[in-house]
Design an enzyme around this catalytic site. Structure first.
Site, PDB file in Angstrom:
ATOM      1  N   ARG A 272     -32.736  52.281 -32.315  1.00  0.00           N
ATOM      2  CA  ARG A 272     -32.091  52.540 -31.022  1.00  0.00           C
ATOM      3  C   ARG A 272     -31.035  51.486 -30.684  1.00  0.00           C
ATOM      4  O   ARG A 272     -30.167  51.724 -29.873  1.00  0.00           O
ATOM      5  CB  ARG A 272     -33.124  52.623 -29.903  1.00  0.00           C
ATOM      6  CG  ARG A 272     -33.793  51.321 -29.580  1.00  0.00           C
ATOM      7  CD  ARG A 272     -34.672  51.435 -28.361  1.00  0.00           C
ATOM      8  NE  ARG A 272     -35.842  52.260 -28.594  1.00  0.00           N
ATOM      9  CZ  ARG A 272     -36.960  52.167 -27.867  1.00  0.00           C
ATOM     10  NH1 ARG A 272     -37.023  51.299 -26.879  1.00  0.00           N
ATOM     11  NH2 ARG A 272     -37.998  52.916 -28.125  1.00  0.00           N
TER      12      ARG A 272
ATOM     13  N   GLU B  69     -46.299  34.379 -32.153  1.00  0.00           N
ATOM     14  CA  GLU B  69     -45.421  34.410 -30.984  1.00  0.00           C
ATOM     15  C   GLU B  69     -46.261  34.947 -29.839  1.00  0.00           C
ATOM     16  O   GLU B  69     -46.700  36.108 -29.871  1.00  0.00           O
ATOM     17  CB  GLU B  69     -44.195  35.294 -31.213  1.00  0.00           C
ATOM     18  CG  GLU B  69     -43.298  35.304 -29.971  1.00  0.00           C
ATOM     19  CD  GLU B  69     -42.012  36.085 -30.145  1.00  0.00           C
ATOM     20  OE1 GLU B  69     -41.565  36.284 -31.281  1.00  0.00           O
ATOM     21  OE2 GLU B  69     -41.458  36.507 -29.114  1.00  0.00           O
TER      22      GLU B  69
ATOM     23  N   HIS C 298     -29.705  43.685 -27.405  1.00  0.00           N
ATOM     24  CA  HIS C 298     -29.080  44.474 -26.344  1.00  0.00           C
ATOM     25  C   HIS C 298     -27.560  44.410 -26.360  1.00  0.00           C
ATOM     26  O   HIS C 298     -26.903  45.158 -25.642  1.00  0.00           O
ATOM     27  CB  HIS C 298     -29.698  44.120 -24.988  1.00  0.00           C
ATOM     28  CG  HIS C 298     -31.148  44.500 -24.986  1.00  0.00           C
ATOM     29  ND1 HIS C 298     -31.567  45.793 -25.217  1.00  0.00           N
ATOM     30  CD2 HIS C 298     -32.277  43.753 -24.877  1.00  0.00           C
ATOM     31  CE1 HIS C 298     -32.899  45.831 -25.218  1.00  0.00           C
ATOM     32  NE2 HIS C 298     -33.347  44.604 -25.019  1.00  0.00           N
TER      33      HIS C 298
ATOM     34  N   HIS D 194     -40.607  37.185 -24.470  1.00  0.00           N
ATOM     35  CA  HIS D 194     -40.605  38.476 -23.791  1.00  0.00           C
ATOM     36  C   HIS D 194     -40.501  38.279 -22.280  1.00  0.00           C
ATOM     37  O   HIS D 194     -41.371  37.669 -21.673  1.00  0.00           O
ATOM     38  CB  HIS D 194     -41.838  39.328 -24.101  1.00  0.00           C
ATOM     39  CG  HIS D 194     -41.547  40.789 -23.884  1.00  0.00           C
ATOM     40  ND1 HIS D 194     -41.112  41.614 -24.893  1.00  0.00           N
ATOM     41  CD2 HIS D 194     -41.556  41.531 -22.771  1.00  0.00           C
ATOM     42  CE1 HIS D 194     -40.903  42.820 -24.414  1.00  0.00           C
ATOM     43  NE2 HIS D 194     -41.148  42.799 -23.124  1.00  0.00           N
TER      44      HIS D 194
ATOM     45  N   ASN E 154     -32.177  36.653 -28.910  1.00  0.00           N
ATOM     46  CA  ASN E 154     -32.344  38.028 -29.390  1.00  0.00           C
ATOM     47  C   ASN E 154     -31.115  38.839 -28.956  1.00  0.00           C
ATOM     48  O   ASN E 154     -30.835  38.963 -27.764  1.00  0.00           O
ATOM     49  CB  ASN E 154     -33.636  38.601 -28.780  1.00  0.00           C
ATOM     50  CG  ASN E 154     -33.894  40.022 -29.216  1.00  0.00           C
ATOM     51  OD1 ASN E 154     -32.981  40.831 -29.243  1.00  0.00           O
ATOM     52  ND2 ASN E 154     -35.140  40.343 -29.529  1.00  0.00           N
TER      53      ASN E 154
ATOM     54  N   GLU F 217     -37.288  40.766 -36.483  1.00  0.00           N
ATOM     55  CA  GLU F 217     -38.474  41.380 -35.856  1.00  0.00           C
ATOM     56  C   GLU F 217     -38.612  42.777 -36.394  1.00  0.00           C
ATOM     57  O   GLU F 217     -37.627  43.534 -36.421  1.00  0.00           O
ATOM     58  CB  GLU F 217     -38.254  41.508 -34.353  1.00  0.00           C
ATOM     59  CG  GLU F 217     -38.752  40.371 -33.539  1.00  0.00           C
ATOM     60  CD  GLU F 217     -38.492  40.673 -32.066  1.00  0.00           C
ATOM     61  OE1 GLU F 217     -38.521  41.848 -31.659  1.00  0.00           O
ATOM     62  OE2 GLU F 217     -38.235  39.716 -31.353  1.00  0.00           O
TER      63      GLU F 217
ATOM     64  N   ARG G 111     -35.725  48.395 -35.172  1.00  0.00           N
ATOM     65  CA  ARG G 111     -36.778  49.360 -34.806  1.00  0.00           C
ATOM     66  C   ARG G 111     -36.708  50.575 -35.708  1.00  0.00           C
ATOM     67  O   ARG G 111     -35.643  50.938 -36.202  1.00  0.00           O
ATOM     68  CB  ARG G 111     -36.590  49.803 -33.346  1.00  0.00           C
ATOM     69  CG  ARG G 111     -36.838  48.726 -32.324  1.00  0.00           C
ATOM     70  CD  ARG G 111     -36.777  49.324 -30.924  1.00  0.00           C
ATOM     71  NE  ARG G 111     -37.882  50.231 -30.715  1.00  0.00           N
ATOM     72  CZ  ARG G 111     -38.998  49.923 -30.036  1.00  0.00           C
ATOM     73  NH1 ARG G 111     -39.119  48.738 -29.470  1.00  0.00           N
ATOM     74  NH2 ARG G 111     -39.951  50.796 -29.913  1.00  0.00           N
TER      75      ARG G 111
ATOM     76  N   THR H 104     -41.083  46.363 -26.556  1.00  0.00           N
ATOM     77  CA  THR H 104     -42.389  46.045 -27.144  1.00  0.00           C
ATOM     78  C   THR H 104     -43.369  45.760 -26.012  1.00  0.00           C
ATOM     79  O   THR H 104     -43.174  44.825 -25.241  1.00  0.00           O
ATOM     80  CB  THR H 104     -42.265  44.802 -28.061  1.00  0.00           C
ATOM     81  OG1 THR H 104     -41.068  44.924 -28.818  1.00  0.00           O
ATOM     82  CG2 THR H 104     -43.454  44.699 -28.977  1.00  0.00           C
TER      83      THR H 104
ATOM     84  N   HIS I 147     -34.267  42.821 -33.758  1.00  0.00           N
ATOM     85  CA  HIS I 147     -35.394  43.728 -33.986  1.00  0.00           C
ATOM     86  C   HIS I 147     -34.859  45.032 -34.570  1.00  0.00           C
ATOM     87  O   HIS I 147     -34.142  45.770 -33.897  1.00  0.00           O
ATOM     88  CB  HIS I 147     -36.099  43.975 -32.641  1.00  0.00           C
ATOM     89  CG  HIS I 147     -37.329  44.816 -32.734  1.00  0.00           C
ATOM     90  ND1 HIS I 147     -38.135  45.064 -31.643  1.00  0.00           N
ATOM     91  CD2 HIS I 147     -37.914  45.460 -33.769  1.00  0.00           C
ATOM     92  CE1 HIS I 147     -39.166  45.829 -32.011  1.00  0.00           C
ATOM     93  NE2 HIS I 147     -39.041  46.091 -33.300  1.00  0.00           N
TER      94      HIS I 147
END
Ligand code: PXP
Length: 268
Positions: free
Chosen positions: A76, A178, A37, A215, A34, A97, A72, A128, A70
């Protein structure tokens, strides 16, 4: 014992399989990195660097089986253009995602990533925070899964390892679940958190679902999750990008890959 020679496997069989031949019954475990970030860092200055698409390439070269991002509602970190570019330039499968909103479904139908993981989203959350309330939103989710299937996109539902949520995901026709590993990541020494994941994985697999997990996974805590043989895919982001600040992204991917693969190699 028969004297018949054991036929040699085809030359390319299990080339990428790190396990001894006696342990190859357990399914391989895919790593989806992922890259959200990387975009978080870029958005800190609203500029162009670091570029999450460049990061995706480095991850793929270092052994990621796929890329997760992801998008969002509050944008962000990952932006729409990142998803467009990832979808166009991908070399490995893309797992988008997103929340099950009309706008996200339209995007998924247009870009057709290999996989969409539907997640709950609350604007004020830091990340999340919990799995989807599947039973509560069964009609909405069933419709989303049907639309994704018609578009040729696999669907996965991000859920807590709870039997009713897993059963409901199977009933509404999702391809995968998931399992939210957050509780385990926060309380790794509480055996109930890992046991819930293991039970959830067995139940999901038994109901015909592909089982993913993610996660809060890190080099230190990923082993016991990777050793759950029913889990076939892990989504890992924050710990890889954090570690990359010190050792670089390729090395950070290789470290987690090694931790996953060596745990899986011990699975019989
Ligand atoms: N899976 C899902 C559904 C997520 O929402 C996240 C966080 O974006 C992850 C996996 C990755 O979690 P982490 O960044 O803690 O590795």
């Amino acid at each position: 014992m028969s004297d018949e020679p054991v036929p040699a496997p085809p030359a390319d069989a299990n080339v990428a399989d790190p396990r001894p031949s006696s342990n190859r019954d357990a399914p391989l475990l895919r790593l989806f990195v992922n890259i959200d970030h990387v975009a978080t860092l870029r958005q800190a200055r609203r500029g162009h660097e670091p570029d999450p698409v460049d990061a995706a390439r480095l991850c793929e070269d270092a052994g990621a089986d796929g890329i997760t991002a992801h998008l969002r509602e509050d944008r962000r970190h990952i932006q729409d253009l990142d998803i467009e570019r990832l979808a166009a330039e991908r070399r490995t499968p893309l797992n988008l995602e997103c929340a099950a909103t009309e706008a996200m479904l339209l995007l998924a139908e247009r870009l057709r990533p290999q996989e969409v993981t539907l997640v709950p989203e609350r604007r004020e959350e830091v990340t999340t925070e919990g799995g989807l309330a599947v039973r509560q939103h069964v009609t909405l989710l069933a419709e989303a899964v049907t639309r994704l299937r018609r578009a040729g996109v696999r669907s996965s539902l991000f859920i807590d390892p709870e039997p009713d949520a897993i059963a409901c995901a199977a009933e509404l026709g999702a391809d995968a679940i998931e399992l939210h590993t957050g509780r385990y990541a926060h309380h790794p020494d509480d055996p109930r958190t890992l046991a819930a994941l293991a039970r959830g994985a067995v139940l999901g697999r038994g109901l015909g679902l592909a089982v993913h997990a993610g996660h809060g996974l890190t080099v230190r805590n990923v082993g016991p999750v990777a050793a759950i043989r029913e889990i076939e895919e892990l989504n890992i982001g924050h710990s890889i990008v954090s570690r990359a600040v010190f050792v670089g992204l390729p090395e950070a991917v290789r470290e987690i890959r090694h931790a996953m693969d060596s745990a899986r190699a011990r699975v019989t």
